[in-house]
Design a protein around this motif. Structure first.
Motif, PDB file in Angstrom:
ATOM      1  N   GLU A  94       0.857  -1.185   0.000  1.00  0.00           N
ATOM      2  CA  GLU A  94       0.000   0.000   0.000  1.00  0.00           C
ATOM      3  C   GLU A  94       0.891   1.232   0.000  1.00  0.00           C
ATOM      4  O   GLU A  94       1.852   1.324   0.750  1.00  0.00           O
ATOM      5  CB  GLU A  94      -0.890   0.011   1.242  1.00  0.00           C
ATOM      6  CG  GLU A  94      -1.897   1.146   1.228  1.00  0.00           C
ATOM      7  CD  GLU A  94      -2.814   1.134   2.439  1.00  0.00           C
ATOM      8  OE1 GLU A  94      -2.991   2.216   3.024  1.00  0.00           O
ATOM      9  OE2 GLU A  94      -3.322   0.055   2.787  1.00  0.00           O
ATOM     10  N   THR A  95       0.557   2.161  -0.869  1.00  0.00           N
ATOM     11  CA  THR A  95       1.353   3.382  -0.988  1.00  0.00           C
ATOM     12  C   THR A  95       0.448   4.568  -1.276  1.00  0.00           C
ATOM     13  O   THR A  95      -0.719   4.389  -1.612  1.00  0.00           O
ATOM     14  CB  THR A  95       2.423   3.250  -2.094  1.00  0.00           C
ATOM     15  OG1 THR A  95       3.260   4.395  -2.070  1.00  0.00           O
ATOM     16  CG2 THR A  95       1.803   3.114  -3.461  1.00  0.00           C
ATOM     17  N   THR A  96       1.002   5.747  -1.098  1.00  0.00           N
ATOM     18  CA  THR A  96       0.276   6.950  -1.520  1.00  0.00           C
ATOM     19  C   THR A  96       1.039   7.543  -2.692  1.00  0.00           C
ATOM     20  O   THR A  96       2.266   7.460  -2.756  1.00  0.00           O
ATOM     21  CB  THR A  96       0.201   8.003  -0.392  1.00  0.00           C
ATOM     22  OG1 THR A  96       1.515   8.297   0.046  1.00  0.00           O
ATOM     23  CG2 THR A  96      -0.634   7.516   0.761  1.00  0.00           C
ATOM     24  N   PHE A  97       0.309   8.103  -3.623  1.00  0.00           N
ATOM     25  CA  PHE A  97       0.966   8.736  -4.763  1.00  0.00           C
ATOM     26  C   PHE A  97       0.333  10.092  -5.016  1.00  0.00           C
ATOM     27  O   PHE A  97      -0.816  10.340  -4.678  1.00  0.00           O
ATOM     28  CB  PHE A  97       0.939   7.850  -6.011  1.00  0.00           C
ATOM     29  CG  PHE A  97      -0.430   7.531  -6.519  1.00  0.00           C
ATOM     30  CD1 PHE A  97      -1.006   8.296  -7.521  1.00  0.00           C
ATOM     31  CD2 PHE A  97      -1.155   6.461  -5.992  1.00  0.00           C
ATOM     32  CE1 PHE A  97      -2.261   8.006  -7.988  1.00  0.00           C
ATOM     33  CE2 PHE A  97      -2.419   6.175  -6.458  1.00  0.00           C
ATOM     34  CZ  PHE A  97      -2.975   6.955  -7.466  1.00  0.00           C
ATOM     35  N   GLU A  98       1.121  10.962  -5.598  1.00  0.00           N
ATOM     36  CA  GLU A  98       0.725  12.342  -5.799  1.00  0.00           C
ATOM     37  C   GLU A  98      -0.164  12.475  -7.038  1.00  0.00           C
ATOM     38  O   GLU A  98       0.205  12.064  -8.129  1.00  0.00           O
ATOM     39  CB  GLU A  98       1.980  13.209  -5.960  1.00  0.00           C
ATOM     40  CG  GLU A  98       1.730  14.686  -6.024  1.00  0.00           C
ATOM     41  CD  GLU A  98       3.014  15.501  -6.107  1.00  0.00           C
ATOM     42  OE1 GLU A  98       2.900  16.719  -6.244  1.00  0.00           O
ATOM     43  OE2 GLU A  98       4.107  14.922  -6.033  1.00  0.00           O
ATOM     44  N   LEU A  99      -1.329  13.047  -6.847  1.00  0.00           N
ATOM     45  CA  LEU A  99      -2.211  13.374  -7.969  1.00  0.00           C
ATOM     46  C   LEU A  99      -2.006  14.814  -8.403  1.00  0.00           C
ATOM     47  O   LEU A  99      -2.135  15.156  -9.565  1.00  0.00           O
ATOM     48  CB  LEU A  99      -3.682  13.182  -7.578  1.00  0.00           C
ATOM     49  CG  LEU A  99      -4.128  11.743  -7.298  1.00  0.00           C
ATOM     50  CD1 LEU A  99      -5.545  11.742  -6.774  1.00  0.00           C
ATOM     51  CD2 LEU A  99      -4.011  10.896  -8.548  1.00  0.00           C
ATOM     52  N   ASN A 100      -1.731  15.649  -7.405  1.00  0.00           N
ATOM     53  CA  ASN A 100      -1.561  17.078  -7.619  1.00  0.00           C
ATOM     54  C   ASN A 100      -0.575  17.555  -6.558  1.00  0.00           C
ATOM     55  O   ASN A 100      -0.154  16.768  -5.709  1.00  0.00           O
ATOM     56  CB  ASN A 100      -2.932  17.762  -7.476  1.00  0.00           C
ATOM     57  CG  ASN A 100      -2.959  19.141  -8.067  1.00  0.00           C
ATOM     58  OD1 ASN A 100      -1.948  19.809  -8.134  1.00  0.00           O
ATOM     59  ND2 ASN A 100      -4.142  19.568  -8.486  1.00  0.00           N
ATOM     60  N   ASP A 101      -0.249  18.838  -6.551  1.00  0.00           N
ATOM     61  CA  ASP A 101       0.698  19.349  -5.559  1.00  0.00           C
ATOM     62  C   ASP A 101       0.223  19.109  -4.129  1.00  0.00           C
ATOM     63  O   ASP A 101       1.024  18.890  -3.229  1.00  0.00           O
ATOM     64  CB  ASP A 101       0.928  20.854  -5.762  1.00  0.00           C
ATOM     65  CG  ASP A 101       1.732  21.132  -7.020  1.00  0.00           C
ATOM     66  OD1 ASP A 101       2.408  20.204  -7.498  1.00  0.00           O
ATOM     67  OD2 ASP A 101       1.677  22.271  -7.516  1.00  0.00           O
ATOM     68  N   THR A 102      -1.074  19.155  -3.903  1.00  0.00           N
ATOM     69  CA  THR A 102      -1.604  19.014  -2.541  1.00  0.00           C
ATOM     70  C   THR A 102      -2.555  17.837  -2.399  1.00  0.00           C
ATOM     71  O   THR A 102      -3.178  17.683  -1.361  1.00  0.00           O
ATOM     72  CB  THR A 102      -2.363  20.294  -2.144  1.00  0.00           C
ATOM     73  OG1 THR A 102      -3.398  20.537  -3.098  1.00  0.00           O
ATOM     74  CG2 THR A 102      -1.423  21.490  -2.091  1.00  0.00           C
ATOM     75  N   LEU A 103      -2.679  17.004  -3.423  1.00  0.00           N
ATOM     76  CA  LEU A 103      -3.647  15.905  -3.403  1.00  0.00           C
ATOM     77  C   LEU A 103      -2.937  14.571  -3.616  1.00  0.00           C
ATOM     78  O   LEU A 103      -2.240  14.371  -4.609  1.00  0.00           O
ATOM     79  CB  LEU A 103      -4.703  16.120  -4.500  1.00  0.00           C
ATOM     80  CG  LEU A 103      -5.824  15.104  -4.575  1.00  0.00           C
ATOM     81  CD1 LEU A 103      -6.638  15.110  -3.279  1.00  0.00           C
ATOM     82  CD2 LEU A 103      -6.710  15.414  -5.767  1.00  0.00           C
ATOM     83  N   TYR A 104      -3.136  13.665  -2.652  1.00  0.00           N
ATOM     84  CA  TYR A 104      -2.536  12.334  -2.723  1.00  0.00           C
ATOM     85  C   TYR A 104      -3.631  11.285  -2.650  1.00  0.00           C
ATOM     86  O   TYR A 104      -4.700  11.523  -2.085  1.00  0.00           O
ATOM     87  CB  TYR A 104      -1.539  12.116  -1.570  1.00  0.00           C
ATOM     88  CG  TYR A 104      -0.285  12.954  -1.716  1.00  0.00           C
ATOM     89  CD1 TYR A 104       0.868  12.404  -2.240  1.00  0.00           C
ATOM     90  CD2 TYR A 104      -0.271  14.293  -1.324  1.00  0.00           C
ATOM     91  CE1 TYR A 104       2.020  13.173  -2.387  1.00  0.00           C
ATOM     92  CE2 TYR A 104       0.869  15.066  -1.464  1.00  0.00           C
ATOM     93  CZ  TYR A 104       2.010  14.498  -1.996  1.00  0.00           C
ATOM     94  OH  TYR A 104       3.141  15.258  -2.134  1.00  0.00           O
ATOM     95  N   ALA A 105      -3.368  10.079  -3.205  1.00  0.00           N
ATOM     96  CA  ALA A 105      -4.325   8.974  -3.146  1.00  0.00           C
ATOM     97  C   ALA A 105      -3.585   7.724  -2.700  1.00  0.00           C
ATOM     98  O   ALA A 105      -2.386   7.577  -2.931  1.00  0.00           O
ATOM     99  CB  ALA A 105      -4.959   8.768  -4.508  1.00  0.00           C
TER     100      ALA A 105
END
Length: 200
Positions: A94-105
């Motif tokens: 499980e990881t988080t990745f950047e969608l935008n400068d301030t948005l992660y999923a």
């Protein structure tokens, strides 16, 4: 010292990226034979200084872009190397990745044999992990070399600007000295005329 060449020469010496050396004015008489040429020579030096300053600003911008890009390439390369170490029988992570400068999923990443890389201009391609690693190593090496070239060019441009400023000052000072000499000669000839004329 930098090679000397008259401005506008076809075979003027340049640095490795084609930026020409500024003319070094050791003797003003080599550039200016008469006071009437002073203004055009000074204007030519001013124009060259502004061209070098323009190149310097563009080179600084390019270097700043590379300084932003290099850490991204390194981070992507590290991620690809991490994915390369994962075997097919490993559990998904499980990881988080950047969608935008301030948005992660959050996402579950299973072991994989390929990755998708942004190439720029809204283009993304799938690469096998070994190919992606080679591509990123190549891009990182190229970016680091480009940054080194930019820093070398900025230093070179600063030197050329300084050389031209010194040349400008030498030509200007030569002109001032010539004017003084002409005034002194004119004053001497007036004094001689006064002495030669009998008082009547």
């Amino acid at each position: 010292m930098a090679p000397t060449a008259k401005s506008g020469s076809k075979d003027a010496p340049t640095n490795p990226r084609g930026i020409p050396y500024a003319p070094f004015v050791d003797r003003v008489e080599d550039y200016v034979t008469d006071r009437c040429e002073v203004e055009s020579t000074i204007n030519s030096f001013k124009e060259m200084i502004s061209k070098y300053q323009f190149m310097e600003v563009n080179t600084q911008r390019r270097a700043a872009g590379l300084k932003d890009k290099i850490p991204d390439i390194q981070k992507t390369l590290e991620t690809v190397r991490f994915l390369k170490t994962r075997k097919p029988d490993f559990e998904p992570i499980e990881t988080t990745f950047e969608l935008n400068d301030t948005l992660y999923a959050k996402a579950m990443v299973p072991p994989t044999e390929e990755v998708y890389l942004w190439l720029g201009a809204n283009v993304m391609l799938a690469y096998p992990i070994p190919e992606a690693e080679e591509l990123l190593k190549s891009k990182l090496s190229t970016a680091k070399q480009s940054l080194a070239n930019c820093e070398e060019d900025m230093e070179f441009l600063r030197e050329q600007i300084t050389t031209l400023e010194v040349a400008f000052a030498r030509v200007y000072n030569w002109d001032v000295a010539q004017r003084r000499k002409e005034r002194a000669e004119a004053g001497d000839s007036i004094e001689n005329k006064k002495k030669a004329t009998p008082n009547g």
